[in-house]
Design a protein around this motif. Structure first.
Motif, PDB file in Angstrom:
ATOM      1  N   MET A   1       0.836  -1.189   0.000  1.00  0.00           N
ATOM      2  CA  MET A   1       0.000   0.000   0.000  1.00  0.00           C
ATOM      3  C   MET A   1       0.879   1.251   0.000  1.00  0.00           C
ATOM      4  SD  MET A   1      -3.125   1.100  -0.096  1.00  0.00           S
ATOM      5  CE  MET A   1      -4.344   0.002   0.536  1.00  0.00           C
ATOM      6  N   LYS A   2       2.018   1.196   0.687  1.00  0.00           N
ATOM      7  CA  LYS A   2       2.901   2.362   0.713  1.00  0.00           C
ATOM      8  C   LYS A   2       3.417   2.695  -0.683  1.00  0.00           C
ATOM      9  CE  LYS A   2       4.181   1.780   5.495  1.00  0.00           C
ATOM     10  NZ  LYS A   2       5.213   1.521   6.478  1.00  0.00           N
ATOM     11  N   ARG A   3       3.701   1.684  -1.486  1.00  0.00           N
ATOM     12  CA  ARG A   3       4.135   1.927  -2.862  1.00  0.00           C
ATOM     13  C   ARG A   3       3.017   2.553  -3.685  1.00  0.00           C
ATOM     14  NH1 ARG A   3       6.851  -3.570  -4.710  1.00  0.00           N
ATOM     15  NH2 ARG A   3       7.456  -4.110  -2.627  1.00  0.00           N
ATOM     16  N   ILE A   4       1.798   2.130  -3.419  1.00  0.00           N
ATOM     17  CA  ILE A   4       0.652   2.679  -4.133  1.00  0.00           C
ATOM     18  C   ILE A   4       0.511   4.166  -3.812  1.00  0.00           C
ATOM     19  CG2 ILE A   4      -1.873   2.670  -4.207  1.00  0.00           C
ATOM     20  CD1 ILE A   4      -1.689  -0.411  -3.919  1.00  0.00           C
ATOM     21  N   ILE A   5       0.639   4.516  -2.540  1.00  0.00           N
ATOM     22  CA  ILE A   5       0.543   5.923  -2.143  1.00  0.00           C
ATOM     23  C   ILE A   5       1.644   6.728  -2.828  1.00  0.00           C
ATOM     24  CG2 ILE A   5       0.818   7.544  -0.225  1.00  0.00           C
ATOM     25  CD1 ILE A   5      -0.538   5.408   1.539  1.00  0.00           C
ATOM     26  N   SER A   6       2.838   6.192  -2.861  1.00  0.00           N
ATOM     27  CA  SER A   6       3.957   6.878  -3.493  1.00  0.00           C
ATOM     28  C   SER A   6       3.686   7.125  -4.972  1.00  0.00           C
ATOM     29  CB  SER A   6       5.229   6.056  -3.330  1.00  0.00           C
ATOM     30  OG  SER A   6       6.293   6.654  -4.020  1.00  0.00           O
ATOM     31  N   ALA A   7       3.213   6.103  -5.666  1.00  0.00           N
ATOM     32  CA  ALA A   7       2.886   6.253  -7.088  1.00  0.00           C
ATOM     33  C   ALA A   7       1.766   7.261  -7.269  1.00  0.00           C
ATOM     34  CB  ALA A   7       2.503   4.906  -7.683  1.00  0.00           C
ATOM     35  N   TYR A   8       0.815   7.244  -6.366  1.00  0.00           N
ATOM     36  CA  TYR A   8      -0.333   8.148  -6.459  1.00  0.00           C
ATOM     37  C   TYR A   8       0.104   9.604  -6.302  1.00  0.00           C
ATOM     38  CZ  TYR A   8      -5.253   9.333  -6.209  1.00  0.00           C
ATOM     39  OH  TYR A   8      -6.493   9.824  -6.480  1.00  0.00           O
ATOM     40  N   GLU A   9       1.052   9.840  -5.410  1.00  0.00           N
ATOM     41  CA  GLU A   9       1.517  11.204  -5.150  1.00  0.00           C
ATOM     42  C   GLU A   9       2.263  11.800  -6.342  1.00  0.00           C
ATOM     43  OE1 GLU A   9       2.175  11.581  -0.412  1.00  0.00           O
ATOM     44  OE2 GLU A   9       3.651  10.377  -1.480  1.00  0.00           O
ATOM     45  N   LYS A  10       2.799  10.969  -7.212  1.00  0.00           N
ATOM     46  CA  LYS A  10       3.545  11.471  -8.371  1.00  0.00           C
ATOM     47  C   LYS A  10       2.640  12.123  -9.404  1.00  0.00           C
ATOM     48  CE  LYS A  10       7.382   8.369  -7.707  1.00  0.00           C
ATOM     49  NZ  LYS A  10       8.127   7.222  -8.197  1.00  0.00           N
ATOM     50  N   GLY A  11       1.327  11.860  -9.341  1.00  0.00           N
ATOM     51  CA  GLY A  11       0.380  12.581 -10.172  1.00  0.00           C
ATOM     52  C   GLY A  11       0.111  12.025 -11.556  1.00  0.00           C
TER      53      GLY A  11
END
Length: 50
Positions: A1-11
């Motif tokens: 899930m942390k990787r998903i959040i990181s990818a999500y923050e990149k826009g």
């Protein structure tokens, strides 16, 4: 899930849509709504509680 959040923050809009679709598909509706609302910190807090 942390990787998903990181990818999500990149826009990346394509990745956002894919992430939202997959999370909904595996019944993570609450998490998707937090992402859509931009409540990344609240989602991180939830992860820490798991």
């Amino acid at each position: 899930m942390k990787r998903i959040i990181s990818a999500y923050e990149k826009g990346d809009n394509y990745k956002r849509a894919l992430i939202e679709y997959r999370l909904t598909d595996i019944n993570f509706h609450t998490e998707v709504e937090l992402l859509k609302a931009g409540k990344i910190n609240e989602l991180r807090e939830q992860l820490n509680e798991w």
